[in-house]
Design a protein around this motif. Structure first.
Motif, PDB file in Angstrom:
ATOM      1  N   ALA A   1       5.628  72.350  22.726  1.00  0.00           N
ATOM      2  CA  ALA A   1       5.429  73.441  23.686  1.00  0.00           C
ATOM      3  C   ALA A   1       4.877  72.910  24.997  1.00  0.00           C
ATOM      4  CB  ALA A   1       4.491  74.484  23.092  1.00  0.00           C
ATOM      5  N   ASN A   2       3.903  72.016  24.920  1.00  0.00           N
ATOM      6  CA  ASN A   2       3.326  71.457  26.143  1.00  0.00           C
ATOM      7  C   ASN A   2       4.369  70.660  26.917  1.00  0.00           C
ATOM      8  OD1 ASN A   2       0.821  72.549  25.524  1.00  0.00           O
ATOM      9  ND2 ASN A   2       0.082  70.682  24.505  1.00  0.00           N
ATOM     10  N   TRP A   3       5.199  69.906  26.182  1.00  0.00           N
ATOM     11  CA  TRP A   3       6.227  69.105  26.857  1.00  0.00           C
ATOM     12  C   TRP A   3       7.269  70.000  27.520  1.00  0.00           C
ATOM     13  CZ3 TRP A   3      11.505  68.290  26.321  1.00  0.00           C
ATOM     14  CH2 TRP A   3      12.019  67.212  27.049  1.00  0.00           C
ATOM     15  N   LEU A   4       7.697  71.063  26.845  1.00  0.00           N
ATOM     16  CA  LEU A   4       8.672  71.974  27.444  1.00  0.00           C
ATOM     17  C   LEU A   4       8.104  72.632  28.698  1.00  0.00           C
ATOM     18  CD1 LEU A   4      10.199  73.672  24.247  1.00  0.00           C
ATOM     19  CD2 LEU A   4      11.253  71.926  25.686  1.00  0.00           C
ATOM     20  N   ASP A   5       6.823  72.939  28.676  1.00  0.00           N
ATOM     21  CA  ASP A   5       6.184  73.521  29.864  1.00  0.00           C
ATOM     22  C   ASP A   5       6.149  72.542  31.036  1.00  0.00           C
ATOM     23  OD1 ASP A   5       5.678  76.140  29.225  1.00  0.00           O
ATOM     24  OD2 ASP A   5       3.659  75.782  28.458  1.00  0.00           O
ATOM     25  N   SER A   6       6.207  71.257  30.735  1.00  0.00           N
ATOM     26  CA  SER A   6       6.138  70.253  31.806  1.00  0.00           C
ATOM     27  C   SER A   6       7.465  70.075  32.531  1.00  0.00           C
ATOM     28  CB  SER A   6       5.696  68.903  31.227  1.00  0.00           C
ATOM     29  OG  SER A   6       6.752  68.283  30.486  1.00  0.00           O
ATOM     30  N   LEU A   7       8.537  70.625  31.999  1.00  0.00           N
ATOM     31  CA  LEU A   7       9.854  70.447  32.596  1.00  0.00           C
ATOM     32  C   LEU A   7       9.981  71.283  33.867  1.00  0.00           C
ATOM     33  CD1 LEU A   7      12.111  70.619  29.403  1.00  0.00           C
ATOM     34  CD2 LEU A   7      11.486  68.573  30.710  1.00  0.00           C
ATOM     35  N   ASP A   8      10.490  70.678  34.904  1.00  0.00           N
ATOM     36  CA  ASP A   8      10.752  71.396  36.157  1.00  0.00           C
ATOM     37  C   ASP A   8      11.993  72.256  35.955  1.00  0.00           C
ATOM     38  OD1 ASP A   8      10.596  72.244  38.737  1.00  0.00           O
ATOM     39  OD2 ASP A   8      11.032  70.289  39.657  1.00  0.00           O
ATOM     40  N   GLY A   9      11.813  73.574  35.971  1.00  0.00           N
ATOM     41  CA  GLY A   9      12.923  74.489  35.723  1.00  0.00           C
ATOM     42  C   GLY A   9      12.905  75.093  34.337  1.00  0.00           C
TER      43      GLY A   9
ATOM     44  N   ALA B   1       3.705  79.983  14.374  1.00  0.00           N
ATOM     45  CA  ALA B   1       3.121  80.894  15.362  1.00  0.00           C
ATOM     46  C   ALA B   1       1.601  80.892  15.273  1.00  0.00           C
ATOM     47  CB  ALA B   1       3.667  82.299  15.156  1.00  0.00           C
ATOM     48  N   GLU B   2       1.081  80.795  14.063  1.00  0.00           N
ATOM     49  CA  GLU B   2      -0.372  80.734  13.880  1.00  0.00           C
ATOM     50  C   GLU B   2      -0.946  79.458  14.499  1.00  0.00           C
ATOM     51  OE1 GLU B   2      -0.705  81.051   9.675  1.00  0.00           O
ATOM     52  OE2 GLU B   2      -0.436  83.240   9.643  1.00  0.00           O
ATOM     53  N   ALA B   3      -0.239  78.337  14.348  1.00  0.00           N
ATOM     54  CA  ALA B   3      -0.687  77.080  14.950  1.00  0.00           C
ATOM     55  C   ALA B   3      -0.681  77.173  16.471  1.00  0.00           C
ATOM     56  CB  ALA B   3       0.211  75.934  14.488  1.00  0.00           C
ATOM     57  N   LEU B   4       0.316  77.828  17.005  1.00  0.00           N
ATOM     58  CA  LEU B   4       0.374  78.015  18.459  1.00  0.00           C
ATOM     59  C   LEU B   4      -0.747  78.914  18.936  1.00  0.00           C
ATOM     60  CD1 LEU B   4       4.248  78.364  18.799  1.00  0.00           C
ATOM     61  CD2 LEU B   4       2.871  76.624  19.941  1.00  0.00           C
ATOM     62  N   ALA B   5      -1.050  79.964  18.166  1.00  0.00           N
ATOM     63  CA  ALA B   5      -2.141  80.867  18.539  1.00  0.00           C
ATOM     64  C   ALA B   5      -3.477  80.131  18.562  1.00  0.00           C
ATOM     65  CB  ALA B   5      -2.192  82.048  17.577  1.00  0.00           C
ATOM     66  N   LYS B   6      -3.696  79.261  17.593  1.00  0.00           N
ATOM     67  CA  LYS B   6      -4.937  78.478  17.558  1.00  0.00           C
ATOM     68  C   LYS B   6      -5.043  77.561  18.772  1.00  0.00           C
ATOM     69  CE  LYS B   6      -5.504  78.440  12.528  1.00  0.00           C
ATOM     70  NZ  LYS B   6      -5.466  77.603  11.285  1.00  0.00           N
TER      71      LYS B   6
ATOM     72  N   GLY C   1      -4.074  78.442  21.649  1.00  0.00           N
ATOM     73  CA  GLY C   1      -4.183  79.310  22.824  1.00  0.00           C
ATOM     74  C   GLY C   1      -2.892  79.932  23.283  1.00  0.00           C
ATOM     75  N   ARG C   2      -1.841  79.818  22.477  1.00  0.00           N
ATOM     76  CA  ARG C   2      -0.537  80.382  22.851  1.00  0.00           C
ATOM     77  C   ARG C   2      -0.211  81.555  21.916  1.00  0.00           C
ATOM     78  NH1 ARG C   2       2.898  77.229  26.038  1.00  0.00           N
ATOM     79  NH2 ARG C   2       2.164  75.094  26.483  1.00  0.00           N
ATOM     80  N   SER C   3      -0.664  82.725  22.279  1.00  0.00           N
ATOM     81  CA  SER C   3      -0.423  83.895  21.423  1.00  0.00           C
ATOM     82  C   SER C   3       0.737  84.754  21.916  1.00  0.00           C
ATOM     83  CB  SER C   3      -1.692  84.756  21.340  1.00  0.00           C
ATOM     84  OG  SER C   3      -2.123  85.130  22.639  1.00  0.00           O
ATOM     85  N   ASP C   4       1.053  84.650  23.194  1.00  0.00           N
ATOM     86  CA  ASP C   4       2.109  85.491  23.770  1.00  0.00           C
ATOM     87  C   ASP C   4       3.428  84.727  23.747  1.00  0.00           C
ATOM     88  OD1 ASP C   4       3.449  87.540  24.988  1.00  0.00           O
ATOM     89  OD2 ASP C   4       2.828  86.987  27.025  1.00  0.00           O
TER      90      ASP C   4
END
Length: 399
Positions: free
Chosen positions: A177-185, A219-224, A226-229
């Motif tokens: 998730a963090n890596w995908l967020d780093s992509l421009d676009g 999804a629970e791991a992502l929520a922990k 800080g990614r709940s939405d």
């Protein structure tokens, strides 16, 4: 198998299709769609999904991406489609539907990524690996937009059809998730799998697969972290009666396909809210050796079912009578289905030109059948709206 349900729950559809074929308005080798019924089914699914807070994307491959069927689904309240491949995406886009989800099941080829991002502009785009994520993000950046990316995930014990494997390890989702967020676009928007639900023949019920638990746990791991939405896309064997189970598991998106035309496996064993809205029509060509050979091209016996006695209604006049039922030998998948062979023994044997009606859990897009949309059946005023190929394009018929 589905013919029994069709005869009992939507006989007017069968008789309308037979009459239109007798009048020369529907070709042989055609998947026929009851547009009134599919609109009603879409409304049932959409209303239940809305009640549960689920986004709804229509799967159109089973009925060959028909434009008239897409429009009926939109009238029923579902305005976005999931594209199983680029052919689906282009066809539903031409029909006026939004592309709600692209890249699942089939990823987007490298040379098509820019066009998909700039023309189709999918709400969500599933990626299986870093390369495909970079291509999607680069295409979106070039188009001046940011693309919502869904990560296809898998964990040990998950269930996939052979040839459907792929995706990111669920255990690595926070890093992904963090890596995908780093992509421009691009931006990380959520997770997906397939199938989340599957029909169990022994239990005669639709049951959750291990994949659904993997979605919930991830999804629970992502929520922990800080990614709940996030979006949780959970397709597979979707009927309105199963949406509550998906929502309870945390899903935010559903993708009805066969449910839109009342032909999921569960529709065989239970009378669900959705009406059967699709049949396969062909005609007898010739007789030989006690068999009536009917034109093929669209036969698809879904391998999810055990072998069964395939039957057809064969008649020169509109009817759903049991006396018109005949057993049929369909060529195996290893052969080309130029013809299927109908039992022609006994009284009232089929004759060349007779109409043959089948009920299948169709996958029209893998056949060379026509796809025909018929409106007005519920008002006893049937009208052919479209005759197309399985890419949702107007067919040159009769010539």
């Amino acid at each position: 198998m589905f013919l029994d349900v069709l005869r009992r729950r939507n006989p007017r559809f069968i008789e309308a299709a037979q009459a239109l074929h007798r009048e020369g308005r529907i070709p042989a080798n055609a998947y026929v769609i009851d547009l009134d019924a599919i609109e009603g089914n879409a409304r049932i699914l959409k209303d239940e999904a809305t009640r549960l807070g689920l986004k709804t994307f229509a799967m159109t491959k089973q009925f060959g991406r028909s434009r008239s069927a897409c429009r009926a689904i939109m009238r029923g309240g579902i305005d976005s489609a999931v594209a199983v491949d680029m052919a689906c995406a282009k066809a539903t886009h031409r029909a006026g539907m939004k592309v709600g989800h692209l890249g699942h099941l089939q990823q987007v080829a490298r040379a098509e990524a820019d066009g998909a991002a700039s023309v189709l502009k999918p709400d969500y785009w599933t990626v299986f690996n870093e390369t495909k994520a970079q291509e999607a993000a680069a295409g979106a950046k070039a188009a001046g937009r940011v693309q919502n990316l869904l990560a296809r995930i898998h964990a040990e014990g998950d269930t996939f059809y052979r040839g459907h494997e792929g995706g990111f390890a669920a255990a690595d989702i926070v890093t992904v998730a963090n890596w995908l967020d780093s992509l421009d676009g691009g931006r990380f928007a959520g997770i997906t799998t397939f199938p989340a639900l599957l029909f169990d023949h022994q239990a005669r019920k639709v049951l959750p697969t291990p994949n659904l638990a993997t979605l919930t746990k991830t999804a629970e791991a992502l929520a922990k972290a800080g990614r709940s939405d996030i979006e949780i896309n959970a397709p597979g064997t979707t009927s309105s009666v199963l949406l509550a189970a998906l929502a309870e598991a945390g899903a935010t998106q559903c993708e009805p396909g066969n449910g839109l035309h009342g032909t999921t496996a569960l529709h065989v064993v239970e009378d669900l809210p959705e009406l059967p809205a699709m049949l396969y029509l062909t005609e007898v060509s010739h007789l030989s050796g006690g068999k009536a050979y009917c034109f093929g091209g669209g036969f698809y016996i879904d391998p999810i079912f055990p072998d069964y006695d395939v039957k057809a209604i064969v008649s020169a006049e509109p009817t759903v009578a049991a006396s018109a039922l005949r057993s049929v030998e369909v060529p195996p998948p290893s052969a080309i289905d130029y013809y299927a062979m109908i039992d022609a023994t006994g009284p009232a044997a089929p004759r060349p030109g007779d109409t043959a009606i089948f009920g299948f859990r169709g996958q029209a897009f893998v056949t060379r059948a026509y796809v025909v949309g018929v409106s007005g059946i519920s008002a006893d005023a049937p009208k052919v709206e479209t005759i197309e190929n399985t890419a949702g394009e107007t067919a040159a018929w009769p010539v």
